[in-house]
Design an enzyme around this catalytic site. Sequence first.
Site, mmCIF file in Angstrom:
data_model
loop_
_atom_site.group_PDB
_atom_site.id
_atom_site.type_symbol
_atom_site.label_atom_id
_atom_site.label_comp_id
_atom_site.label_asym_id
_atom_site.label_seq_id
_atom_site.Cartn_x
_atom_site.Cartn_y
_atom_site.Cartn_z
ATOM 1 N N GLU A 77 -5.702 -0.954 -7.805
ATOM 2 C CA GLU A 77 -4.766 0.023 -8.399
ATOM 3 C C GLU A 77 -3.622 -0.784 -9.002
ATOM 4 O O GLU A 77 -2.937 -1.529 -8.294
ATOM 5 C CB GLU A 77 -4.247 0.989 -7.324
ATOM 6 C CG GLU A 77 -5.280 2.015 -6.896
ATOM 7 C CD GLU A 77 -4.772 2.947 -5.804
ATOM 8 O OE1 GLU A 77 -4.248 2.448 -4.793
ATOM 9 O OE2 GLU A 77 -4.896 4.174 -5.955
ATOM 10 N N HIS A 133 -2.453 -3.231 -6.133
ATOM 11 C CA HIS A 133 -2.935 -2.783 -4.823
ATOM 12 C C HIS A 133 -4.417 -3.104 -4.721
ATOM 13 O O HIS A 133 -5.253 -2.357 -5.220
ATOM 14 C CB HIS A 133 -2.676 -1.290 -4.639
ATOM 15 C CG HIS A 133 -3.102 -0.778 -3.299
ATOM 16 N ND1 HIS A 133 -3.749 0.424 -3.113
ATOM 17 C CD2 HIS A 133 -3.014 -1.341 -2.070
ATOM 18 C CE1 HIS A 133 -4.018 0.593 -1.820
ATOM 19 N NE2 HIS A 133 -3.569 -0.471 -1.170
ATOM 20 N N SER A 153 0.839 -1.208 0.000
ATOM 21 C CA SER A 153 0.000 0.000 0.000
ATOM 22 C C SER A 153 0.868 1.251 0.000
ATOM 23 O O SER A 153 0.502 2.263 -0.570
ATOM 24 C CB SER A 153 -0.850 0.037 1.275
ATOM 25 O OG SER A 153 -1.653 -1.098 1.336
ATOM 26 N N ASN A 207 -4.727 6.504 -1.618
ATOM 27 C CA ASN A 207 -4.215 6.876 -0.289
ATOM 28 C C ASN A 207 -3.565 8.247 -0.286
ATOM 29 O O ASN A 207 -3.570 8.939 0.723
ATOM 30 C CB ASN A 207 -3.239 5.813 0.223
ATOM 31 C CG ASN A 207 -4.001 4.614 0.791
ATOM 32 O OD1 ASN A 207 -5.142 4.761 1.223
ATOM 33 N ND2 ASN A 207 -3.397 3.446 0.730
#
Length: 659
Positions: free
Chosen positions: A442, A430, A409, A480
């Site tokens: 992702e 991801h 991540s 994120n």
Amino acid sequence: MPEIRFSQSVSARLEDGVLVVTIDNPPVNALSAHVRSGLVAALDHAASLPAIAGVILTGAGSTFIGGADIKEFGKPPVEPMLPEVIDRIESFDKPVVSAVNGAALGGGCEIVLGCHGRIAGEKASFGLPEVKLGIVPGAGGTQRLPRLIGQVAAIDLIGTGRAVKAGEAVTLGLADGIATHPVVAAIALVHECAEKPLRRTGMIRVPPTDPAAVSAAEAKVLARARGQSAPAEAVRLVKAAGELNLRQGLAEERATFLRLRDSGESAALRHVFFAERAAGKVEGLDKVSPRKIVTVAVVGTGLMGSGIAVAALTSGHRVIALEQTQEAAASGRARIAETLDRTVRSGRLTADGRDDCLARLQTTAQAADLAKADLVIEAVFDDLEVKTDLFRRLDGIVTPGAILATNTSYLDPDAIAAATADPSRVVGLHFFSPANVMRLVEVVDCTKTSPDALASVLAFVKRLGKLPVVCGVTEGFIGNRIFSAYRREAEFMLEDGALPQEIDAALEAYGFPMGIFAVNDMAGLEIAWARRKRQAATRDPAARYVEIADRLCEAGRLGRKSGRGWYAYPHGERTIDPEVTAAIEAARAAKNITPRSFTPSEIMSRLLKAMVDEGTALIAEEIAARPGDIDLVMINGYGFPPHKGGPMFAAQQSKDPVS
Ligand code: T1G
């Protein structure tokens, strides 16, 4: 008999005394203007042939009709409009039967409803998914479907937009039968119908329905609507079909459809529809043939690894799950089996399907067993040393053609790739947890990832039935990074005068299922805290930094699982904690900030601006390819309400709002 052409996309031939009309409008036989005009011309032609027994409608290719042509929305209407075409079908004086060779969706299903008979091919599906586009059926779906299958089933299908396969369609009464060769069966049905009065759907009375059952079906739909208006409107129209005559009902439905079609909610959902189809498309990659991925190895069978294993198994792959010890491998297998059992209980997998998945699963503690893998996905502890060491070991085990994917991540996948002999075969995948449920992945195009490795994992993610969004290498990738940006903005507002519960309430009123502080508590505060401590030495001293979260973590308030975080959870439910308010007030005082109040709209505009600014930077840095990708990540990974279209779309709308 030679083929007769009625428009660029509609042709027919005479077969066994029946005019077989075929719609051929790739890629999904959408009901574009030339399809509608071709159908009317075909019916006019059929009316001029006294000898024919009737007409059949079918689709070329794998779709029957994928619906109205959404690309025509917002353009000036071109006659004949779909309701007129369906009227012509239903009022035709000879049988018109649909041979449904594939998906009959939206207007395609409404065409089917206007027919006098319906044969489902084995790959047929039927659905009225308009609510997923923020609209309601606009050509009779809400009025004719309840006449065929009853109001309760119609509320379920139209209110949720779900499609039904051939078997369920016959059970519901939406199809008259299933056939391997639907056109052949439809010809027989035409001759059968020709012998008796035509069964016009619009003339059938809505079967009397238990009001309690209708209310229960309505409540189920509204519970899922989450702030969207189309589902409630769809339910209202299906219920109205039981009170109004067909003409009145069609008029009410059309007016509602036109109003919703021009709404911001529909514009947003259509944006999402097309964004999903643009996602995962990389310039020039369509010329690259992906490697075949049959056997997938997953390293680590924790929550993430077991979810990824289940996603690969349920999409037909062979899976080798690697753990450090036999015991861990055994418990990993048990975790995967339990997840599969839950999928069976939810109705998304049959018991045979589960058994077939388990037969394709190998769990092991021997890394050498990964030699057969075409793709390895690591889901081990998020530590650079652990991951690079693993990939170095795998280099000597897997074949040169195997692809290595990291599920990290926050770590730098380029650093992980650099540790391997061939960085061109390293990518980032991801997944979002739980990986067997969340659609978003992702796909990180690392600096040295080869085009065919990227093309291969994109094809793999699509085969999982997931939504791939390609991104470049940056800390936190797209989601994120944006989440960190608007969490920062939210904490600035805490210092400036807002409270967690006010910010969360503003987000939930906007359409998020949960506010950001409640989300932080649920995920746990320690991971972000560890990252902030890691970054402390290199943090820009001039940049504004809010210490409130650090103070909470130092006090052991690590979120829901520790019983306290931004909120207190004395008996499990979330409650405002005066200690947190006091910590916030102390932080303000330490910086001599005089607190001020914030309205929900001001809170939202500051948070949306933070998202959009970060999204704009991600595009400028070529981390994200397009605004639609950013919208998809925020919708599918972070709860952004789809009927707002995502932050980039919402910002665009506020500049030039839809009428
Ligand atoms: N109109 C225009 N283009 C469409 C389209 C549509 N209805 N459906 C798909 N496309 C395009 C899509 O953008 C993509 O384009 C290509 O076709 C392949 O799509 C009157 C008003 C039918 C199950 O909501 O669910 O009818 O990217 O990748 O995976 O009451 O497409 O190649 O340029 O999805 O094989 C209701 C929407 C409309 C169904 C096929 N119908 N479509 O899936 O292909 S509103 C829908 C789908 C309506 C009536 C109301 C799927 C599919 P490009 P794809 P697929």
